[in-house]
Design a protein around this motif. Structure first.
Motif, PDB file in Angstrom:
ATOM      1  N   VAL A 193       0.817  -1.222   0.000  1.00  0.00           N
ATOM      2  CA  VAL A 193       0.000   0.000   0.000  1.00  0.00           C
ATOM      3  C   VAL A 193       0.853   1.277   0.000  1.00  0.00           C
ATOM      4  O   VAL A 193       0.329   2.365   0.163  1.00  0.00           O
ATOM      5  N   GLY A 194       2.147   1.132  -0.174  1.00  0.00           N
ATOM      6  CA  GLY A 194       3.000   2.316  -0.227  1.00  0.00           C
ATOM      7  C   GLY A 194       4.331   1.995  -0.873  1.00  0.00           C
ATOM      8  O   GLY A 194       4.850   0.881  -0.741  1.00  0.00           O
ATOM      9  N   LEU A 195       4.881   2.965  -1.597  1.00  0.00           N
ATOM     10  CA  LEU A 195       6.175   2.812  -2.253  1.00  0.00           C
ATOM     11  C   LEU A 195       7.001   4.073  -2.041  1.00  0.00           C
ATOM     12  O   LEU A 195       6.462   5.183  -2.021  1.00  0.00           O
ATOM     13  N   ALA A 260       2.175  -0.245  14.366  1.00  0.00           N
ATOM     14  CA  ALA A 260       1.725  -1.390  15.161  1.00  0.00           C
ATOM     15  C   ALA A 260       1.550  -2.621  14.277  1.00  0.00           C
ATOM     16  O   ALA A 260       1.911  -3.743  14.670  1.00  0.00           O
ATOM     17  N   ALA A 261       0.991  -2.415  13.069  1.00  0.00           N
ATOM     18  CA  ALA A 261       0.797  -3.531  12.150  1.00  0.00           C
ATOM     19  C   ALA A 261       2.142  -4.104  11.699  1.00  0.00           C
ATOM     20  O   ALA A 261       2.307  -5.328  11.597  1.00  0.00           O
ATOM     21  N   PHE A 394      -1.081  -5.852   5.079  1.00  0.00           N
ATOM     22  CA  PHE A 394      -0.750  -4.655   4.322  1.00  0.00           C
ATOM     23  C   PHE A 394       0.671  -4.221   4.684  1.00  0.00           C
ATOM     24  O   PHE A 394       1.002  -4.112   5.868  1.00  0.00           O
ATOM     25  N   VAL A 395       1.485  -3.961   3.669  1.00  0.00           N
ATOM     26  CA  VAL A 395       2.869  -3.530   3.898  1.00  0.00           C
ATOM     27  C   VAL A 395       3.174  -2.370   2.948  1.00  0.00           C
ATOM     28  O   VAL A 395       2.409  -2.062   2.042  1.00  0.00           O
ATOM     29  N   VAL A 416      -4.234  -1.143  -6.879  1.00  0.00           N
ATOM     30  CA  VAL A 416      -4.090  -2.348  -6.073  1.00  0.00           C
ATOM     31  C   VAL A 416      -2.769  -2.993  -6.459  1.00  0.00           C
ATOM     32  O   VAL A 416      -2.573  -3.392  -7.614  1.00  0.00           O
ATOM     33  N   MET A 417      -1.837  -3.056  -5.511  1.00  0.00           N
ATOM     34  CA  MET A 417      -0.528  -3.666  -5.765  1.00  0.00           C
ATOM     35  C   MET A 417      -0.529  -5.065  -5.168  1.00  0.00           C
ATOM     36  O   MET A 417      -0.291  -5.262  -3.981  1.00  0.00           O
TER      37      MET A 417
END
Length: 455
Positions: A193-195, A260-261, A394-395, A416-417
């Motif tokens: 969800v992030g790059l 936290a995740a 999710f990462v 969506v990755m």
């Protein structure tokens, strides 16, 4: 769920793998001019297969560099339109002597397929094509599809960025699907969800008008390699903190929920050090975890210093110029243009006497964090749960996929990755591989993703 599509995907595994091997044999190295023909051959390979499986309006779109491959199938009235993205270009295979088998002779070993491009991104692009084939064999597609593949992702993606900016109406969609990321761990369904973004630069230092004999001029003539080394040494401190003034100003920290995740993920730092990095210790900014340092902090790296005399034997030369390839990874709150100006200004301020320095931008990409509160992410989560029988995590990713930011800016759609590589797949390194079970599970996940969105 279209049972017949899943059955076709299952029964077509051998064909899908044979086709992938043919695809991998094409040395589509986008950064090397001598492979321009191979890059085009790979583009045509993708186009021919899209046409064969029943996609429509298949064509190559010329750019200033390598061509785009476009296709569509837009007959699902009232259903969402998904833009499927992948790239068919690959990194150079160097160093060749570290490959156990030739990089463009795909080889099966220990449940993996080894070849340059196996996971980044030919294997994952081929999952999308095979998922579309399975659904087309089963009847009308449950959603509308636009397909766009590029041949310049490994060199900055300028062609696709220009096309998106100039022709957004031709790529109108509701969501983009990118299969160019990885699972956080084996058997753990993962959505990125992030790059980080990046700037890739060259720093060139010039001294004398021409190469000089070190015996005659050493001690009087400036040495560009020494000067370049002095500059590089001042870009970061010993703890890995970047020394460019203002580089950390205004960056967006991950949320408390994200942190936290990340702490709950199955991450063993010692295992990571030993099996993925292979160094005696890990380095980086103190006070941040490994995942924070690789996902949510700016970094600076030197990739090569070509120039001077590097052949066997000795040559006592003071080179007239020296070059270093230097990149910075960017996080939300940073922009490529601002970061480049800060780098350029700082390098100028620390230039040793007797030399001139030029800093050039080669390519860049924006950092991006995508939202997860939408039906597209939910459908991807449900699809992967059905395939892996586990909850999806999710990462963020430490790398860059410039087109994801372009999708957000030019098409105004989320991405969506959904990737199926593994952390040890050696992308950009010798012995790149793709786990075959993930190749097949990725195909099934995409079939289910499209079916859920069309339900």
């Amino acid at each position: 769920m279209p049972k017949s599509a899943l059955e076709f995907a299952e029964s077509n595994k051998a064909n899908a793998l044979a086709e992938l091997k043919d695809f991998l044999r094409i040395p589509s190295i986008s950064t090397l001019p001598e492979h321009t023909g191979d890059v085009r051959r790979a583009a045509q390979f993708v186009a021919d297969e899209l046409k064969r499986i029943g996609m429509e309006n298949v064509r190559l779109i010329e750019t200033q560099g390598h061509p785009l491959v476009y296709a569509d199938h837009l007959h699902a009235a009232g259903k969402p339109t998904i833009l499927c993205y992948g790239h068919y270009d690959v990194q150079p295979p160097d160093p060749l002597d570290e490959w156990l088998t030739p990089p463009f002779e795909p080889t099966e070993r220990d449940g993996n397929i080894y070849a340059r491009g196996a996971v980044d991104d030919k294997g994952q692009l081929w999952m999308e094509v095979k998922a579309l084939e399975a659904l087309l064999q089963a009847g009308p597609l449950p959603v509308n599809i636009r397909f766009l593949a590029e041949g310049e992702e490994e060199v900055g993606g300028e062609g696709i960025a220009a096309y998106l900016k100039e022709h957004p109406e031709e790529l109108k969609c509701d969501v983009a699907l990118v299969c160019d990321t990885e699972l956080f761990a084996p058997d753990l369904p993962t959505l990125c969800v992030g790059l980080r973004g990046m700037i890739y630069t060259e720093i060139e230092v010039r001294g004398a008008r021409t190469d000089l004999h070190s015996g005659m001029y050493g001690g009087a003539a400036p040495n560009p390699f020494v000067a370049l080394s002095q500059v590089i040494a001042k870009l970061k401190d010993e703890d890995g903190r970047i020394l460019i003034p203002g580089i950390y100003d205004g960056i967006d920290a991950p949320t408390a929920a994200e942190l936290a995740a990340w702490k709950s993920l199955p991450f063993d730092e010692e295992h990571y050090r030993e099996t993925e990095v292979g160094s005696s210790v890990l380095t980086g900014e103190p006070g941040y975890s490994v995942l924070e340092r690789t996902w949510a902090r700016p970094t600076l790296d030197v990739h090569g210093m070509p120039g001077g005399f590097t052949s066997a034997g000795a040559k006592t030369v003071i080179p007239a110029k020296a070059l270093a390839k230097v990149s910075l990874r960017l996080v939300p709150g940073m922009t490529p243009a601002d970061t480049f100006e800060k780098l350029k200004g700082y390098v100028a301020s620390i230039a040793p006497k007797g030399v001139s320095i030029e800093v050039r931008m080669i390519h860049s990409g924006e950092p991006i964090v995508v939202g997860t509160d939408n039906r597209f992410v939910q459908a991807a989560t449900d699809a992967m749960r059905a395939v892996f029988a586990k909850e999806t995590v999710f990462v963020r990713g430490g790398g860059s996929i410039p087109v994801v930011g372009d999708f957000a800016r030019q098409l105004k759609v989320p991405t969506v990755m959904m990737g199926f590589g593994l952390p040890d797949d050696n992308l950009h390194a010798p012995n790149e591989k793709f786990n075959l079970s993930n190749f097949y599970r990725g195909t099934e996940s995409i079939v289910r993703f499209f079916a859920l969105l069309g339900a």
